[in-house]
Design a protein around this motif. Structure first.
Motif, PDB file in Angstrom:
ATOM      1  N   TYR A 260      39.777  43.591  42.400  1.00 17.79           N
ATOM      2  CA  TYR A 260      40.796  44.493  41.866  1.00 17.79           C
ATOM      3  C   TYR A 260      41.747  43.772  40.915  1.00 17.79           C
ATOM      4  CZ  TYR A 260      42.984  42.750  46.224  1.00 17.79           C
ATOM      5  OH  TYR A 260      43.442  41.980  47.264  1.00 17.79           O
ATOM      6  N   ARG A 263      39.804  43.772  37.716  1.00 14.50           N
ATOM      7  CA  ARG A 263      39.796  45.113  37.142  1.00 14.50           C
ATOM      8  C   ARG A 263      41.130  45.410  36.466  1.00 14.50           C
ATOM      9  NH1 ARG A 263      37.510  50.711  39.927  1.00 14.50           N
ATOM     10  NH2 ARG A 263      37.995  52.075  38.158  1.00 14.50           N
ATOM     11  N   LEU A 342      46.347  50.810  40.789  1.00 16.26           N
ATOM     12  CA  LEU A 342      46.079  49.465  41.308  1.00 16.26           C
ATOM     13  C   LEU A 342      46.066  49.444  42.832  1.00 16.26           C
ATOM     14  CD1 LEU A 342      48.146  47.146  38.909  1.00 16.26           C
ATOM     15  CD2 LEU A 342      45.702  47.646  38.852  1.00 16.26           C
ATOM     16  N   TYR A 345      42.750  50.618  43.866  1.00 17.20           N
ATOM     17  CA  TYR A 345      41.742  49.563  43.706  1.00 17.20           C
ATOM     18  C   TYR A 345      41.839  48.551  44.856  1.00 17.20           C
ATOM     19  CZ  TYR A 345      41.534  51.244  38.843  1.00 17.20           C
ATOM     20  OH  TYR A 345      41.411  52.012  37.699  1.00 17.20           O
ATOM     21  N   ARG A 346      43.069  48.200  45.233  1.00 22.27           N
ATOM     22  CA  ARG A 346      43.260  47.221  46.307  1.00 22.27           C
ATOM     23  C   ARG A 346      42.651  47.736  47.620  1.00 22.27           C
ATOM     24  NH1 ARG A 346      48.018  43.539  46.917  1.00 22.27           N
ATOM     25  NH2 ARG A 346      49.349  45.088  45.947  1.00 22.27           N
ATOM     26  N   THR A 348      40.233  49.981  48.036  1.00 20.62           N
ATOM     27  CA  THR A 348      38.794  50.280  48.020  1.00 20.62           C
ATOM     28  C   THR A 348      37.912  49.127  47.554  1.00 20.62           C
ATOM     29  OG1 THR A 348      39.006  51.212  45.786  1.00 20.62           O
ATOM     30  CG2 THR A 348      39.228  52.731  47.643  1.00 20.62           C
ATOM     31  N   MET A 349      38.484  48.129  46.910  1.00 22.72           N
ATOM     32  CA  MET A 349      37.658  47.065  46.322  1.00 22.72           C
ATOM     33  C   MET A 349      37.759  45.730  47.051  1.00 22.72           C
ATOM     34  SD  MET A 349      38.225  47.836  42.229  1.00 22.72           S
ATOM     35  CE  MET A 349      37.010  46.621  41.708  1.00 22.72           C
TER      36      MET A 349
END
Length: 537
Positions: A260, A263, A342, A345-346, A348-349
């Motif tokens: 993340y 990304r 963000l 993303y944190r 899920t990634m």
């Protein structure tokens, strides 16, 4: 007064309290003179580690660490430590003894052209020809090492110069080098341009490198980021710029960084890269940080700006001064949707691990260890899989995270941890290494014992050179070559030989109790953690 006395006087004038080294005939006048000083001398067990230990001092104090070794093999052995410091911009003063001046170039016993050999690994080097020049040279060396882009300076002193009389000693109060004037203050026009872009940005991001820590600008960066709610990522050398659990910190970028975080780098519309070289480990595709975004590159070294990626706005200067100037400007940053993305993303990634329960899970172990360490503890990671696990799972609050980033020098952690502990004896210092890197500096257990330096050491043991084995696993389909560490010592017996308490952890069942016992007292201890030989970072 002789030249050797003058060197010691100069070190005293610079506030040096410790010199790490290994004597030989060519440096003996210096080591004889230092006996009359209050400067502490620490006998390291191999010269490379003298530079690593000095690096630990430097990274704790913000001042150049000092090491002193003899000529020939002593000087050549220290080169790896110098190169390690140079790659990470760590200020060092490396003093080497040399053969008699009239014998230079004669290939006599233990002669090596050390100033020539280190040319690509130092900011500057001196070969001292006149003892009366020592005060000027020493003053310049400390100034060069600790200004601009910091780094090591080598001073080579022939034995006859060390023994020569000094007619008049006066340590200069100031330095004026006509060709060396590093830029510290950022250009006001460029700062105005940055502010205009921040006003327009919807997805701003700060990527902090080791230069932020070297300029002691972490407080200014944190305040700026928090005030304007700008998210932050870091390179490996920038870990600790923000507390790792801070909600605005999204982890380390790069090949082994958080997915993340990478990304965020790819999707931001304004990237402020500060104190980072944009090298391959952090940014392996430079086009990603210039495409469809504004790149602001802040660095004290103008040579780094544009070297690997062309910035929209180059800004030369010291990070601390620049963030102080940025704080004086008024602007409004609207990036709530960006922060929300963000956070998604944190959640899920985050990389999912499936550890083998028969062994210690290094990721979970490092997380628990760092949670239990003191708030201001110093965590020193070595190089290899242990480093990548450390970068990914260590929790830094008010402490420091030290490692060898640019050169990736195995064996760095133990001597650097010793230097850190000498510089800050009141702080908890833990070195984490693999069984490969441990064996590159295990001789320093003798130094720890002799000089009462209570460093705590953790060895993540998998009987392999793990990082290389992992590369061979993917690249050569498990066709392993020269990575098996069979024949390694029994660490319990080794610890007993050095009179250091020993603990072993074989799985996660008693992890908390073992960590508590390991950290309980401020004394040296060695903890062996047995990890799955096939585990991957």
């Amino acid at each position: 007064m002789i030249g050797a006395d003058a060197i010691v006087k100069c070190l005293e004038a610079e506030g040096v309290t410790t010199v790490f080294g290994y004597p030989g005939v060519a440096i003996c006048p210096f080591y004889n003179s230092i006996l009359e000083s209050d400067i502490r001398t620490i006998l390291i067990r191999t010269e490379q580690n003298a530079a690593h230990a000095a690096s630990g001092v430097s990274r704790m104090t913000g001042k150049p660490g000092v090491c002193a070794v003899t000529s020939g093999p002593g000087a050549t052995n220290v080169i790896t430590g110098i190169a390690t410091a140079f790659a990470d911009s760590i200020p060092l003063i490396c003093i080497t003894g040399q053969v008699n001046s009239e014998l230079l170039g004669s290939d006599v016993f233990q002669e090596a052209d050390i100033t020539g050999a280190v040319e690509s690994f130092v900011k500057y080097s001196y070969l001292v020809r006149d003892a009366n020049e020592i005060p000027r040279i020493m003053k310049e060396a400390f100034h060069i090492a600790n200004t601009g882009r910091k780094g090591p300076v080598l001073i080579d002193v022939p034995i006859d110069v060390q023994n020569a009389s000094v007619s008049r000693f006066r340590y200069p109060e100031e330095v004026s080098l006509r060709t060396y004037k590093p830029t510290v203050k950022g250009h006001v026009v460029q700062i105005k341009k940055v502010m205009k872009e921040l006003e327009k940005a919807k997805k701003p991001l700060i990527c902090a490198g080791g230069g932020v820590l070297l300029s002691e600008a972490e407080g200014e960066l944190r305040h700026f980021a928090q005030t304007h709610k700008i998210p932050v990522v870091s390179t490996m050398m920038g870990i600790g710029v923000m507390p790792t659990e801070h909600p605005q910190y999204y982890g380390m970028v790069g090949n082994n960084g958080k997915a993340y975080a990478n990304r965020a780098m790819a999707e931001c519309d304004l990237l402020i890269m500060v104190g980072a070289r944009v090298a391959d480990r952090a940014v392996n595709q430079p086009d990603l940080i210039t495409k469809d975004k504004v790149l602001v590159h802040i660095d004290v070294d103008p040579a780094e700006i544009g070297k690997n990626a062309g910035p929209t706005i180059p800004l030369v200067g010291d990070a601390k001064h620049i963030f102080e100037d940025l704080e004086k400007e008024e602007f409004t940053c609207h990036c709530e949707e960006w922060i929300e993305a963000l956070e998604g993303y944190r959640r899920t990634m985050e990389k999912k691990r499936n550890p083998n329960s028969d062994y210690v899970d290094p990721a979970a172990f490092i997380a628990r260890l760092s949670e239990k360490m003191a708030e201001d503890a110093v965590y020193v990671a070595d190089v290899g899989q242990n480093q990548i696990w450390s970068c990914g799972y260590v929790k830094v609050r008010q402490g420091k995270f030290l490692t060898s980033g640019g050169m990736g020098t195995m064996g760095y952690s133990i001597p650097a941890a010793m230097g850190a502990k000498v510089a800050a004896p009141e702080r908890q210092v833990v070195a984490v290494c693999g069984d490969g890197s441990f064996q590159m500096s295990m001789m320093e257990l003798a130094t720890m014992r002799q000089h009462h330096i209570p460093v705590k050491i953790i060895v993540l043991k998998n009987n392999y050179l793990g990082m290389v084995r992992q590369y061979q696993h993917f690249t050569y389909k498990d066709n392993y070559s020269v990575v098996d560490l069979s024949g390694s010592p029994d660490l319990e017996k080794l610890s007993a030989a050095f009179d250091i308490p020993f603990l072993r952890l074989t799985n996660m069942e008693h992890c908390d109790e073992v960590i508590d016992a390991f950290l309980k007292e401020d004394a040296s201890m060695l903890l062996e953690c047995v990890i799955d030989p096939m585990d991957l970072v």
